[in-house]
Design an enzyme around this catalytic site. Sequence first.
Site, mmCIF file in Angstrom:
data_model
loop_
_atom_site.group_PDB
_atom_site.id
_atom_site.type_symbol
_atom_site.label_atom_id
_atom_site.label_comp_id
_atom_site.label_asym_id
_atom_site.label_seq_id
_atom_site.Cartn_x
_atom_site.Cartn_y
_atom_site.Cartn_z
ATOM 1 C CE1 TYR A 31 -3.449 2.790 0.735
ATOM 2 C CE2 TYR A 31 -2.186 3.241 2.715
ATOM 3 C CZ TYR A 31 -3.174 3.598 1.814
ATOM 4 O OH TYR A 31 -3.879 4.750 2.010
ATOM 5 C CD GLU A 53 -7.815 8.175 5.735
ATOM 6 O OE1 GLU A 53 -7.739 8.079 6.985
ATOM 7 O OE2 GLU A 53 -6.855 7.939 4.986
ATOM 8 C CD1 TRP A 61 -3.583 2.061 6.077
ATOM 9 C CD2 TRP A 61 -5.616 2.952 6.305
ATOM 10 N NE1 TRP A 61 -4.135 2.194 4.813
ATOM 11 C CE2 TRP A 61 -5.373 2.744 4.943
ATOM 12 C CE3 TRP A 61 -6.836 3.502 6.706
ATOM 13 C CZ2 TRP A 61 -6.323 3.067 3.959
ATOM 14 C CZ3 TRP A 61 -7.771 3.827 5.725
ATOM 15 C CH2 TRP A 61 -7.499 3.609 4.369
#
Length: 203
Positions: A31, A53, A61
């Site tokens: 990522y 988000e 995350w």
Amino acid sequence: MESEKANGVVRGDDGLFRPTWAASDHLMRDYYDTEWGMPVRDERGLFERISLEAFQSGLSWATILRKRPAFRTAFADFDPDAVAAFGDDDVDCLLGDAGIVRNRAKILATIGNARATVEMRGDGGLVEFVWSFQPAETPQPRTFADVPTSSPESLALSKALRGRGFRFVGPTTMFALMEAVGMIDTHLVDSHRRGSSGVWPRA
């Protein structure tokens, strides 16, 4: 195997320097190497990032990234028109979907944010609106301690989106969005990704 910590970055077995969070596992590394900080200038892509988000708030995350395929399935690949049409039955289905974060407030916010996204098309659209808050300068962090968690621009963007009916778009969340979509470059100066977005120079 990672080694040689220097200025907040770690040298991986490929010889490239990354922040420690991006060297923790292959998913995070991929990522970081291919997506984080690259410009997102399409409506669906930006709506997805805003949605993820929001779901990330209070979680790691990595958790959201692992659930991303399930999120895309559950939310019609983050097509704003499709999500805007979700009703009570869809909400019930989402609350029963173990593949995503089953938070009613965040689910309802995502549906509401989709409707707000659709409404914005007659006034320049979501992408133009969000990118209009790009600052004139970007941070140049050498260590994690140098990376801000909010900015005047993220505060202004948060306020403006709330005024358009968006929820779960606080200043810290919007700063993370700005980092993720290339509006600012908070790659550490010694990272191999610094300046790779084409939006900001390396220095």
